[in-house]
Write an enzyme that holds these catalytic residues in place. Structure first.
Site, PDB file in Angstrom:
ATOM      1  N   ASP A 157      56.557  40.125   2.551  1.00  0.00           N
ATOM      2  CA  ASP A 157      56.864  40.795   3.805  1.00  0.00           C
ATOM      3  C   ASP A 157      56.159  40.118   4.973  1.00  0.00           C
ATOM      4  O   ASP A 157      55.333  39.221   4.800  1.00  0.00           O
ATOM      5  CB  ASP A 157      56.423  42.260   3.736  1.00  0.00           C
ATOM      6  CG  ASP A 157      57.381  43.124   2.933  1.00  0.00           C
ATOM      7  OD1 ASP A 157      58.475  42.630   2.610  1.00  0.00           O
ATOM      8  OD2 ASP A 157      57.030  44.272   2.630  1.00  0.00           O
ATOM      9  N   LYS A 179      60.508  42.525   7.772  1.00  0.00           N
ATOM     10  CA  LYS A 179      61.261  43.421   8.635  1.00  0.00           C
ATOM     11  C   LYS A 179      60.352  43.902   9.760  1.00  0.00           C
ATOM     12  O   LYS A 179      59.212  44.284   9.538  1.00  0.00           O
ATOM     13  CB  LYS A 179      61.784  44.641   7.855  1.00  0.00           C
ATOM     14  CG  LYS A 179      62.782  44.303   6.791  1.00  0.00           C
ATOM     15  CD  LYS A 179      63.393  45.538   6.204  1.00  0.00           C
ATOM     16  CE  LYS A 179      62.427  46.321   5.328  1.00  0.00           C
ATOM     17  NZ  LYS A 179      62.096  45.631   4.091  1.00  0.00           N
ATOM     18  N   GLY A 210      52.581  44.258   2.234  1.00  0.00           N
ATOM     19  CA  GLY A 210      51.356  44.628   2.919  1.00  0.00           C
ATOM     20  C   GLY A 210      50.900  46.027   2.530  1.00  0.00           C
ATOM     21  O   GLY A 210      51.709  46.898   2.231  1.00  0.00           O
ATOM     22  N   GLY A 211      49.577  46.237   2.525  1.00  0.00           N
ATOM     23  CA  GLY A 211      49.039  47.550   2.183  1.00  0.00           C
ATOM     24  C   GLY A 211      49.288  47.897   0.734  1.00  0.00           C
ATOM     25  O   GLY A 211      49.087  47.093  -0.173  1.00  0.00           O
ATOM     26  N   ASP A 212      49.735  49.127   0.495  1.00  0.00           N
ATOM     27  CA  ASP A 212      50.084  49.597  -0.850  1.00  0.00           C
ATOM     28  C   ASP A 212      51.591  49.800  -0.911  1.00  0.00           C
ATOM     29  O   ASP A 212      52.171  50.424  -0.016  1.00  0.00           O
ATOM     30  CB  ASP A 212      49.378  50.918  -1.155  1.00  0.00           C
ATOM     31  CG  ASP A 212      49.693  51.406  -2.554  1.00  0.00           C
ATOM     32  OD1 ASP A 212      48.932  51.082  -3.475  1.00  0.00           O
ATOM     33  OD2 ASP A 212      50.723  52.095  -2.726  1.00  0.00           O
ATOM     34  N   ILE A 215      53.090  53.419  -0.420  1.00  0.00           N
ATOM     35  CA  ILE A 215      52.780  54.213   0.768  1.00  0.00           C
ATOM     36  C   ILE A 215      53.525  53.598   1.952  1.00  0.00           C
ATOM     37  O   ILE A 215      53.117  52.585   2.514  1.00  0.00           O
ATOM     38  CB  ILE A 215      51.264  54.275   1.035  1.00  0.00           C
ATOM     39  CG1 ILE A 215      50.553  54.933  -0.149  1.00  0.00           C
ATOM     40  CG2 ILE A 215      50.975  55.051   2.333  1.00  0.00           C
ATOM     41  CD1 ILE A 215      49.058  55.060  -0.002  1.00  0.00           C
ATOM     42  N   THR A 240      45.735  50.587   1.064  1.00  0.00           N
ATOM     43  CA  THR A 240      46.648  50.902   2.148  1.00  0.00           C
ATOM     44  C   THR A 240      45.949  50.759   3.496  1.00  0.00           C
ATOM     45  O   THR A 240      44.719  50.809   3.596  1.00  0.00           O
ATOM     46  CB  THR A 240      47.216  52.321   1.972  1.00  0.00           C
ATOM     47  OG1 THR A 240      48.235  52.536   2.955  1.00  0.00           O
ATOM     48  CG2 THR A 240      46.141  53.391   2.138  1.00  0.00           C
ATOM     49  N   ALA A 241      46.743  50.569   4.546  1.00  0.00           N
ATOM     50  CA  ALA A 241      46.181  50.326   5.871  1.00  0.00           C
ATOM     51  C   ALA A 241      45.223  51.432   6.293  1.00  0.00           C
ATOM     52  O   ALA A 241      44.179  51.158   6.898  1.00  0.00           O
ATOM     53  CB  ALA A 241      47.318  50.189   6.884  1.00  0.00           C
ATOM     54  N   MET A 292      53.289  53.014  11.772  1.00  0.00           N
ATOM     55  CA  MET A 292      54.504  52.657  12.532  1.00  0.00           C
ATOM     56  C   MET A 292      54.762  53.653  13.663  1.00  0.00           C
ATOM     57  O   MET A 292      55.906  54.006  13.951  1.00  0.00           O
ATOM     58  CB  MET A 292      55.717  52.582  11.601  1.00  0.00           C
ATOM     59  CG  MET A 292      55.572  51.567  10.489  1.00  0.00           C
ATOM     60  SD  MET A 292      56.846  51.681   9.208  1.00  0.00           S
ATOM     61  CE  MET A 292      56.310  53.161   8.317  1.00  0.00           C
TER      62      MET A 292
END
Length: 391
Positions: A157, A179, A210-212, A215, A240-241, A292
């Site tokens: 990603d 994306k 990215g992250g998990d 999630i 996760t972030a 987001m």
């Protein structure tokens, strides 16, 4: 749709490659040694011209009008779609690896050149859905690192840092399918199909997110496609972030004096709205973390105030957390939206709401000059990678 499987002698297949850049080069390398009757169209990058000379392929500037098979890899989704539609109109078979739904032909990956499996290794035709964490390569799990080093293909990603990609097997193909809210390099359905196709081809695939991946990462959707295809897969969780960035900003998500619970919330729903359960989110004694949510910050703050949170509730925006480009902006629900234009904040940005934000002043420890990841230059797309899509 039921597919009809055919086999061709490549010497007698009138094939045409549309695309002259890195995406076309990556695809063309898969045809090495096949004695394929291939014609390349457009102004070639030097590496692609050299490969064509090696293989005895024809290179012409004009675009094709005939043929049995068009292979489309321009690197631009709209261009790929244009040439796929043209092939449909002419009744010519077309393969568009970046957009499988536009293809009328599928080319299985070549598996005969793969090395024999090592004892106790993961069996071929396997997908590892791997969480890359928020950016700092030091936050990868040991298993994530192992899978990256074993990978034949890495499908990644936009929010996977270049430093993490550099840890992957140098021989692995790297495919970017990132994306952003306004620009999808590959639609989700295309990503799902790509995972299925590579796994069916007998490859060890790492789907790096990215992250998990479970999630707000659409990991469940991608695994569902693999499960439907009865393919082997596993999940390697990532930091996760929310947890990574809260740690690197000194903002604990729970604290006995400030917050007894935490909620992870997406600020951008599938239907494009921000219609959330505001009454529940505005309950006291909790921390809210919005993923987001930068584009809907005004709405988030307004709704939380209208549903009972104090206008003076602390809020933090964290850009590119855990990297050298980490920036922290703090304020209140009332004043931060007014200051947003001056802050020039850009994605990826995490939003933390709650009294715990005030603890940053005493618990903050991370110095960006010590970061192991440079982050993302534009904030929305990965920095150029010399090896990306090069094998």
């Amino acid at each position: 749709m039921e597919l009809l499987s055919l086999q061709f002698d490549p010497r007698h297949l009138d094939a045409h490659l549309i695309g002259a850049g890195q995406a076309a080069l990556t695809l063309a390398r898969q045809f090495r040694g096949l004695e394929l009757a291939l014609t390349l169209h457009g102004e070639m990058m030097p590496a692609l011209s050299a490969l064509a000379r090696e293989e005895g392929w024809h290179c012409v500037a004009a675009m094709p009008q005939t043929g049995q098979l068009w292979i489309v890899a321009t690197g631009i989704t709209s261009e790929d779609a244009h040439w796929a539609e043209r092939a449909h109109q002419l009744g010519i078979g077309v393969y568009v690896p970046a957009c499988p739904e536009l293809s009328t032909v599928r080319l299985p990956a070549r598996t005969q050149a793969l090395a024999p499996e090592a004892p106790n290794a993961l069996r071929r035709g396997h997908v590892s859905l791997v969480g890359a964490g928020p950016g700092d390569p030091g936050l990868l799990t040991l298993r994530a690192l192992e899978r990256l080093q074993e990978a034949d293909v890495v499908i990644h990603d936009r929010l996977v840092s270049p430093e993490i990609l550099a840890l992957a097997n140098p021989q692995a193909r790297r495919l970017y399918v990132g994306k952003a809210r306004s620009a999808h390099s590959v639609p989700q359905e295309g990503i799902n199909q790509s995972l299925v196709d590579w796994a069916r081809g007998g490859y060890c695939v790492v789907r790096l997110k990215g992250g998990d991946p479970f999630i707000f990462g659409r990991g469940g959707e991608e695994l569902q496609a693999l499960a439907d295809a009865q393919l082997s897969f596993e999940v390697v969780p990532g930091i996760t972030a929310a947890t990574g960035i809260s740690a690197y900003t000194g903002i604990p998500l729970t604290h006995r004096d400030h917050a007894q619970s935490v909620r992870f919330v997406t600020g951008h729903l599938r239907n494009g709205t921000c219609d959330l359960d505001w009454q529940t989110l505005a309950a006291p004694g909790q921390t809210l973390v919005f993923y987001m949510g930068l584009g809907t910050l005004d709405t988030l703050c307004e709704q939380l105030i209208q549903n009972g949170l104090s206008a003076s509730t602390p809020i933090a925006l964290v850009e590119q957390g855990t990297t050298a480009r980490q920036r922290l902006h703090t304020g209140t629900l009332e004043d931060l939206p007014r200051r947003l234009a001056d802050l020039k904040a850009a994605p990826p940005t995490l939003i933390i709401v709650g009294e715990v934000v005030t603890l940053h002043d005493t618990l903050g420890w991370f110095a960006t000059q010590t970061a192991r990841s440079l982050g993302w230059e534009s904030g929305k797309h990965p920095s150029p990678l010399p090896l990306a899509d090069s094998r």
